[in-house]
Design a protein around this motif. Structure first.
Motif, mmCIF file in Angstrom:
data_model
loop_
_atom_site.group_PDB
_atom_site.id
_atom_site.type_symbol
_atom_site.label_atom_id
_atom_site.label_comp_id
_atom_site.label_asym_id
_atom_site.label_seq_id
_atom_site.Cartn_x
_atom_site.Cartn_y
_atom_site.Cartn_z
ATOM 1 N N SER A 113 0.720 -1.336 0.047
ATOM 2 C CA SER A 113 0.176 -0.213 -0.215
ATOM 3 C C SER A 113 0.796 1.056 0.260
ATOM 4 N N ARG A 114 0.849 2.365 -0.602
ATOM 5 C CA ARG A 114 1.500 3.393 -0.697
ATOM 6 C C ARG A 114 1.755 3.796 0.676
ATOM 7 N N LEU A 115 0.346 3.265 2.250
ATOM 8 C CA LEU A 115 0.441 3.922 3.045
ATOM 9 C C LEU A 115 1.512 3.167 3.970
ATOM 10 N N ASP A 116 2.653 1.694 3.468
ATOM 11 C CA ASP A 116 3.211 1.195 4.005
ATOM 12 C C ASP A 116 4.510 1.989 4.795
ATOM 13 N N PRO A 117 4.893 2.877 4.018
ATOM 14 C CA PRO A 117 5.995 3.843 4.605
ATOM 15 C C PRO A 117 5.666 4.396 5.194
ATOM 16 N N TYR A 118 4.190 4.907 5.406
ATOM 17 C CA TYR A 118 4.198 5.751 6.647
ATOM 18 C C TYR A 118 3.419 5.825 7.936
ATOM 19 N N LYS A 119 3.726 4.564 8.117
ATOM 20 C CA LYS A 119 2.797 3.243 9.176
ATOM 21 C C LYS A 119 3.431 3.295 10.483
ATOM 22 N N PRO A 120 4.801 3.335 10.256
ATOM 23 C CA PRO A 120 5.738 3.719 11.474
ATOM 24 C C PRO A 120 5.491 5.291 12.072
ATOM 25 N N HIS A 121 5.033 5.358 11.264
ATOM 26 C CA HIS A 121 5.083 7.203 11.699
ATOM 27 C C HIS A 121 3.523 7.215 11.985
ATOM 28 N N LEU A 122 2.872 6.546 12.073
ATOM 29 C CA LEU A 122 1.572 6.413 11.993
ATOM 30 C C LEU A 122 1.005 5.850 14.063
ATOM 31 N N GLU A 123 1.890 4.901 13.599
ATOM 32 C CA GLU A 123 2.049 4.216 15.080
ATOM 33 C C GLU A 123 3.361 4.386 16.809
ATOM 34 N N ALA A 143 0.504 5.726 19.396
ATOM 35 C CA ALA A 143 1.941 5.731 20.946
ATOM 36 C C ALA A 143 1.682 7.672 21.659
ATOM 37 N N ALA A 144 1.888 8.592 20.782
ATOM 38 C CA ALA A 144 2.043 9.348 21.719
ATOM 39 C C ALA A 144 0.922 9.913 21.821
ATOM 40 N N GLY A 145 -0.220 9.279 21.398
ATOM 41 C CA GLY A 145 -1.671 9.866 21.798
ATOM 42 C C GLY A 145 -2.466 10.432 21.163
ATOM 43 N N CYS A 146 -1.973 11.298 20.171
ATOM 44 C CA CYS A 146 -2.833 12.020 18.929
ATOM 45 C C CYS A 146 -4.088 10.595 18.158
ATOM 46 N N THR A 147 -4.671 10.966 17.783
ATOM 47 C CA THR A 147 -5.068 10.330 17.315
ATOM 48 C C THR A 147 -6.373 10.486 16.357
ATOM 49 N N ASN A 148 -6.557 11.153 16.545
ATOM 50 C CA ASN A 148 -7.351 12.395 15.172
ATOM 51 C C ASN A 148 -6.749 12.212 13.622
ATOM 52 N N VAL A 149 -8.279 11.806 13.096
ATOM 53 C CA VAL A 149 -7.529 11.031 12.003
ATOM 54 C C VAL A 149 -7.020 12.503 10.799
ATOM 55 N N THR A 150 -8.126 13.648 11.080
ATOM 56 C CA THR A 150 -7.205 14.617 10.180
ATOM 57 C C THR A 150 -6.327 15.262 10.246
ATOM 58 N N ARG A 151 -6.133 14.859 11.297
ATOM 59 C CA ARG A 151 -4.447 15.505 11.524
ATOM 60 C C ARG A 151 -3.792 14.817 11.284
ATOM 61 N N LEU A 152 -3.764 13.818 11.577
ATOM 62 C CA LEU A 152 -2.903 12.789 11.300
ATOM 63 C C LEU A 152 -2.252 12.862 9.034
ATOM 64 N N HIS A 153 -3.878 12.745 8.662
ATOM 65 C CA HIS A 153 -3.994 12.955 7.063
ATOM 66 C C HIS A 153 -3.286 14.135 7.670
ATOM 67 N N ARG A 154 -3.473 15.366 7.987
ATOM 68 C CA ARG A 154 -2.706 17.080 7.280
ATOM 69 C C ARG A 154 -1.260 16.842 7.135
ATOM 70 N N GLU A 155 -1.030 16.118 8.385
ATOM 71 C CA GLU A 155 1.031 15.512 8.781
ATOM 72 C C GLU A 155 1.109 14.805 8.034
ATOM 73 N N LEU A 156 0.323 14.251 7.248
ATOM 74 C CA LEU A 156 0.936 13.133 6.584
ATOM 75 C C LEU A 156 1.088 14.033 4.492
ATOM 76 N N LEU A 157 0.044 14.732 4.130
ATOM 77 C CA LEU A 157 -0.139 16.032 3.182
ATOM 78 C C LEU A 157 0.854 16.537 3.357
ATOM 79 N N ALA A 158 1.560 16.869 4.235
ATOM 80 C CA ALA A 158 2.017 18.326 4.695
ATOM 81 C C ALA A 158 3.993 17.258 4.065
ATOM 82 N N ASP A 159 3.525 16.065 4.539
ATOM 83 C CA ASP A 159 4.955 15.934 4.242
ATOM 84 C C ASP A 159 5.349 14.889 3.344
ATOM 85 N N ASN A 160 4.434 15.362 1.954
ATOM 86 C CA ASN A 160 3.692 14.946 0.553
ATOM 87 C C ASN A 160 3.868 13.224 0.391
ATOM 88 N N ALA A 161 2.800 12.843 1.493
ATOM 89 C CA ALA A 161 3.007 11.342 1.085
ATOM 90 C C ALA A 161 1.532 11.457 0.108
#
Length: 266
Positions: free
Chosen positions: A204-214, A218-236
Protein backbone atom coordinates in the motif's frame (compact mmCIF):
# COMPACT_ATOMS: atom_id res chain seq x y z
CA UNK A 1 -39.33 1.49 -37.52
CA UNK A 2 -42.28 3.79 -36.84
CA UNK A 3 -42.71 2.29 -33.38
CA UNK A 4 -39.01 2.68 -32.68
CA UNK A 5 -39.07 6.32 -33.75
CA UNK A 6 -42.09 6.94 -31.53
CA UNK A 7 -40.42 5.34 -28.53
CA UNK A 8 -37.12 7.16 -29.09
CA UNK A 9 -38.99 10.46 -29.39
CA UNK A 10 -40.40 10.08 -25.89
CA UNK A 11 -38.69 12.24 -23.25
CA UNK A 12 -36.35 10.52 -20.82
CA UNK A 13 -38.04 9.66 -17.51
CA UNK A 14 -37.23 12.03 -14.69
CA UNK A 15 -36.20 10.31 -11.48
CA UNK A 16 -35.73 11.93 -8.10
CA UNK A 17 -32.43 11.46 -6.27
CA UNK A 18 -32.62 8.16 -4.37
CA UNK A 19 -32.09 8.06 -0.64
CA UNK A 20 -30.22 4.74 -0.93
CA UNK A 21 -27.96 4.64 -3.98
CA UNK A 22 -26.51 1.42 -5.36
CA UNK A 23 -23.15 1.69 -7.14
CA UNK A 24 -21.65 -1.18 -9.12
CA UNK A 25 -19.68 -1.76 -12.28
CA UNK A 26 -20.53 -3.82 -15.35
CA UNK A 27 -18.50 -4.93 -18.33
CA UNK A 28 -19.16 -3.51 -21.78
CA UNK A 29 -16.25 -5.64 -22.99
CA UNK A 30 -15.02 -8.01 -20.31
CA UNK A 31 -11.47 -7.35 -19.18
CA UNK A 32 -11.17 -4.12 -21.18
CA UNK A 33 -14.09 -1.66 -20.92
CA UNK A 34 -16.22 -1.12 -17.83
CA UNK A 35 -18.92 1.35 -16.84
CA UNK A 36 -20.81 2.16 -13.65
CA UNK A 37 -24.52 1.67 -13.09
CA UNK A 38 -26.35 3.68 -10.42
CA UNK A 39 -29.55 2.21 -9.02
CA UNK A 40 -32.20 3.11 -6.49
CA UNK A 41 -31.98 0.30 -3.97
CA UNK A 42 -35.41 0.99 -2.49
CA UNK A 43 -37.22 1.19 -5.86
CA UNK A 44 -35.11 -1.40 -7.73
CA UNK A 45 -34.66 0.83 -10.78
CA UNK A 46 -31.71 2.15 -12.76
CA UNK A 47 -31.04 5.83 -12.12
CA UNK A 48 -28.06 6.55 -14.35
CA UNK A 49 -25.06 5.04 -16.11
CA UNK A 50 -21.56 6.52 -15.85
CA UNK A 51 -19.02 6.02 -18.67
CA UNK A 52 -16.22 4.68 -16.43
CA UNK A 53 -15.72 3.11 -13.02
CA UNK A 54 -13.40 5.80 -11.72
CA UNK A 55 -13.90 8.08 -8.73
CA UNK A 56 -14.29 11.36 -10.66
CA UNK A 57 -17.58 10.72 -12.51
CA UNK A 58 -19.19 9.28 -9.38
CA UNK A 59 -18.14 12.26 -7.25
CA UNK A 60 -19.43 14.69 -9.90
CA UNK A 61 -22.78 12.88 -10.08
CA UNK A 62 -23.21 12.93 -6.31
CA UNK A 63 -22.40 16.64 -6.15
CA UNK A 64 -25.00 17.37 -8.84
CA UNK A 65 -27.60 15.18 -7.09
CA UNK A 66 -27.50 15.96 -3.37
CA UNK A 67 -29.66 14.02 -0.97
CA UNK A 68 -28.11 10.55 -1.03
CA UNK A 69 -27.99 9.24 2.53
CA UNK A 70 -26.68 5.70 2.02
CA UNK A 71 -24.34 4.44 -0.71
CA UNK A 72 -24.46 0.68 -1.19
CA UNK A 73 -21.39 -0.21 -3.25
CA UNK A 74 -18.87 -2.91 -3.98
CA UNK A 75 -15.38 -2.91 -2.49
CA UNK A 76 -13.67 -0.92 -5.27
CA UNK A 77 -11.40 1.77 -3.88
CA UNK A 78 -12.37 4.18 -6.65
CA UNK A 79 -16.03 4.04 -5.59
CA UNK A 80 -15.07 4.62 -1.96
CA UNK A 81 -13.05 7.68 -2.93
CA UNK A 82 -15.76 9.02 -5.26
CA UNK A 83 -18.43 8.58 -2.59
CA UNK A 84 -16.29 10.32 0.02
CA UNK A 85 -15.62 13.28 -2.28
CA UNK A 86 -19.15 13.62 -3.66
CA UNK A 87 -21.21 12.80 -0.56
CA UNK A 88 -18.99 12.97 2.54
CA UNK A 89 -21.97 12.73 4.90
CA UNK A 90 -23.44 9.62 3.28
CA UNK A 91 -23.04 6.24 4.95
CA UNK A 92 -21.11 3.74 2.81
CA UNK A 93 -22.12 0.09 3.12
CA UNK A 94 -21.36 -3.12 1.24
CA UNK A 95 -24.20 -4.87 -0.55
CA UNK A 96 -25.23 -8.42 0.32
CA UNK A 97 -23.87 -9.95 -2.90
CA UNK A 98 -20.35 -8.64 -2.36
CA UNK A 99 -20.39 -9.60 1.32
CA UNK A 100 -21.23 -13.20 0.39
CA UNK A 101 -18.76 -13.10 -2.48
CA UNK A 102 -15.99 -11.81 -0.22
CA UNK A 103 -16.54 -14.36 2.53
CA UNK A 104 -16.87 -17.14 -0.04
CA UNK A 105 -13.55 -16.27 -1.64
CA UNK A 106 -11.86 -15.92 1.75
CA UNK A 107 -13.07 -19.35 2.89
CA UNK A 108 -12.17 -21.01 -0.41
CA UNK A 109 -8.74 -19.40 -0.45
CA UNK A 110 -8.06 -20.43 3.15
CA UNK A 111 -9.16 -24.01 2.57
CA UNK A 112 -7.25 -24.28 -0.71
CA UNK A 113 -4.03 -22.98 0.85
CA UNK A 114 -4.29 -25.69 3.56
CA UNK A 115 -5.27 -28.57 1.29
CA UNK A 116 -2.25 -30.58 2.39
CA UNK A 117 -3.75 -30.76 5.88
CA UNK A 118 -6.95 -32.42 4.59
CA UNK A 119 -7.21 -36.11 3.93
CA UNK A 120 -10.19 -38.38 3.29
CA UNK A 121 -11.07 -40.43 6.39
CA UNK A 122 -9.87 -44.02 6.27
CA UNK A 123 -12.44 -46.82 6.47
CA UNK A 124 -12.67 -48.38 9.91
CA UNK A 125 -10.11 -51.09 10.46
CA UNK A 126 -7.79 -49.90 7.67
CA UNK A 127 -4.72 -47.77 8.11
CA UNK A 128 -3.99 -44.72 5.99
CA UNK A 129 -1.18 -46.62 4.27
CA UNK A 130 -3.50 -49.48 3.36
CA UNK A 131 -6.14 -47.07 2.11
CA UNK A 132 -3.60 -45.36 -0.14
CA UNK A 133 -2.42 -48.69 -1.56
CA UNK A 134 -5.99 -49.85 -2.13
CA UNK A 135 -6.73 -46.70 -4.05
CA UNK A 136 -3.76 -47.41 -6.29
CA UNK A 137 -1.86 -44.21 -5.51
CA UNK A 138 0.87 -43.14 -3.04
CA UNK A 139 -0.27 -41.88 0.34
CA UNK A 140 1.05 -38.35 -0.23
CA UNK A 141 -0.80 -37.83 -3.52
CA UNK A 142 -3.05 -34.76 -3.36
CA UNK A 143 -6.79 -35.21 -3.15
CA UNK A 144 -9.03 -34.05 -6.01
CA UNK A 145 -9.25 -30.26 -6.09
CA UNK A 146 -12.25 -28.02 -6.55
CA UNK A 147 -13.52 -26.56 -9.79
CA UNK A 148 -12.06 -23.10 -9.13
CA UNK A 149 -8.66 -24.60 -8.33
CA UNK A 150 -8.86 -26.78 -11.46
CA UNK A 151 -9.50 -23.68 -13.59
CA UNK A 152 -6.59 -21.84 -12.03
CA UNK A 153 -4.31 -24.84 -12.46
CA UNK A 154 -5.18 -25.10 -16.16
CA UNK A 155 -4.85 -21.34 -16.71
CA UNK A 156 -1.47 -21.26 -14.94
CA UNK A 157 -0.15 -24.09 -17.09
CA UNK A 158 -1.46 -22.49 -20.29
CA UNK A 159 0.04 -19.08 -19.52
CA UNK A 160 3.47 -20.55 -18.76
CA UNK A 161 3.29 -22.71 -21.89
CA UNK A 162 2.57 -19.66 -24.07
CA UNK A 163 5.34 -17.70 -22.34
CA UNK A 164 7.77 -20.53 -23.09
CA UNK A 165 6.77 -20.30 -26.75
CA UNK A 166 7.87 -16.66 -26.78
CA UNK A 167 4.50 -14.88 -26.69
CA UNK A 168 4.26 -11.59 -24.82
CA UNK A 169 1.99 -11.16 -21.82
CA UNK A 170 -0.18 -8.67 -23.66
CA UNK A 171 -0.59 -11.08 -26.59
CA UNK A 172 -1.49 -13.89 -24.18
CA UNK A 173 -4.10 -11.72 -22.44
CA UNK A 174 -5.62 -10.81 -25.81
CA UNK A 175 -5.59 -14.43 -26.97
CA UNK A 176 -7.18 -15.79 -23.77
CA UNK A 177 -9.58 -12.88 -23.34
CA UNK A 178 -8.28 -12.12 -19.84
CA UNK A 179 -7.43 -8.86 -18.14
CA UNK A 180 -4.00 -7.28 -18.45
CA UNK A 181 -3.48 -7.74 -14.70
CA UNK A 182 -4.49 -11.40 -14.64
CA UNK A 183 -1.86 -12.81 -16.99
CA UNK A 184 1.12 -11.18 -15.20
CA UNK A 185 -0.21 -12.58 -11.91
CA UNK A 186 -0.19 -16.10 -13.36
CA UNK A 187 3.21 -15.47 -14.91
CA UNK A 188 4.72 -14.40 -11.58
CA UNK A 189 3.30 -17.41 -9.73
CA UNK A 190 5.85 -20.23 -9.51
CA UNK A 191 3.10 -22.79 -8.92
CA UNK A 192 -0.64 -22.70 -9.52
CA UNK A 193 -1.23 -22.88 -5.75
CA UNK A 194 0.28 -19.41 -5.42
CA UNK A 195 -2.63 -17.98 -7.41
CA UNK A 196 -5.05 -19.21 -4.74
CA UNK A 197 -3.46 -17.31 -1.90
CA UNK A 198 -5.18 -14.02 -2.61
CA UNK A 199 -5.56 -13.08 1.06
CA UNK A 200 -1.94 -12.03 1.48
CA UNK A 201 -1.50 -8.35 2.40
CA UNK A 202 -0.84 -6.30 -0.69
CA UNK A 203 1.57 -3.35 -0.71
CA UNK A 204 0.00 0.00 0.00
CA UNK A 205 1.08 3.60 -0.53
CA UNK A 206 0.61 3.99 3.21
CA UNK A 207 3.22 1.35 4.12
CA UNK A 208 6.21 3.76 4.46
CA UNK A 209 4.18 5.98 6.79
CA UNK A 210 2.69 3.33 9.09
CA UNK A 211 5.58 3.57 11.60
CA UNK A 212 4.90 7.32 11.84
CA UNK A 213 1.21 6.67 12.52
CA UNK A 214 2.09 4.11 15.19
CA UNK A 215 4.40 6.58 16.89
CA UNK A 216 1.74 9.32 16.79
CA UNK A 217 -0.85 6.92 18.24
CA UNK A 218 1.58 5.95 20.99
CA UNK A 219 2.05 9.66 21.72
CA UNK A 220 -1.72 10.10 22.11
CA UNK A 221 -2.61 11.70 18.74
CA UNK A 222 -5.56 9.72 17.35
CA UNK A 223 -7.32 12.43 15.33
CA UNK A 224 -7.61 11.13 11.76
CA UNK A 225 -7.94 14.57 10.17
CA UNK A 226 -4.83 15.84 11.91
CA UNK A 227 -2.82 12.73 11.02
CA UNK A 228 -3.93 13.01 7.40
CA UNK A 229 -2.87 16.66 7.24
CA UNK A 230 0.53 15.79 8.70
CA UNK A 231 1.11 13.18 6.01
CA UNK A 232 -0.04 15.54 3.27
CA UNK A 233 2.40 18.16 4.59
CA UNK A 234 5.10 15.50 4.14
CA UNK A 235 3.93 15.03 0.49
CA UNK A 236 2.65 11.54 1.26
CA UNK A 237 0.51 10.12 -1.61
CA UNK A 238 -2.22 8.89 0.73
CA UNK A 239 -5.95 9.52 1.03
CA UNK A 240 -8.08 10.28 4.05
CA UNK A 241 -9.72 6.85 3.68
CA UNK A 242 -6.34 5.10 4.01
CA UNK A 243 -5.45 6.97 7.19
CA UNK A 244 -8.89 6.37 8.68
CA UNK A 245 -8.74 2.62 7.99
CA UNK A 246 -5.27 2.37 9.48
CA UNK A 247 -6.32 4.40 12.50
CA UNK A 248 -9.28 2.09 13.09
CA UNK A 249 -6.91 -0.89 13.09
CA UNK A 250 -4.50 0.81 15.48
CA UNK A 251 -7.34 1.58 17.90
CA UNK A 252 -8.20 -2.12 18.17
CA UNK A 253 -4.60 -3.37 18.32
CA UNK A 254 -3.07 -3.99 21.76
CA UNK A 255 -0.28 -1.50 22.53
CA UNK A 256 2.21 -4.31 23.21
CA UNK A 257 1.51 -6.12 19.94
CA UNK A 258 4.57 -6.50 17.67
CA UNK A 259 4.60 -4.23 14.61
CA UNK A 260 4.34 -7.13 12.17
CA UNK A 261 0.94 -8.04 13.58
CA UNK A 262 -0.49 -4.60 12.95
CA UNK A 263 -2.32 -4.78 9.64
CA UNK A 264 -3.52 -1.34 8.66
CA UNK A 265 -6.04 -0.93 5.87
CA UNK A 266 -5.06 0.03 2.37
Amino acid sequence: MTLLRRVMALPDPQFSTPRVLGVDDFAIRRGQTYSTVLTSVEDHRVVDVLPTREAGPLATWLIRHPGVEIICRDRAGAYAEGARRGAPDALQVADRFHLWQGIGRAVETCVASHRDCLRNPSPSGLSAEATGEAAGRPQDDPEPIGRRAERKKAAHALVHELLAQGHSRRAIARHLGRGLNTVPRYARAATWQDTLRENRPRPSRLDPYKPHLERRFAAGCTNVTRLHRELLADNAPVTYQMVRACSATLRTTPPDAPPLRRRCGR
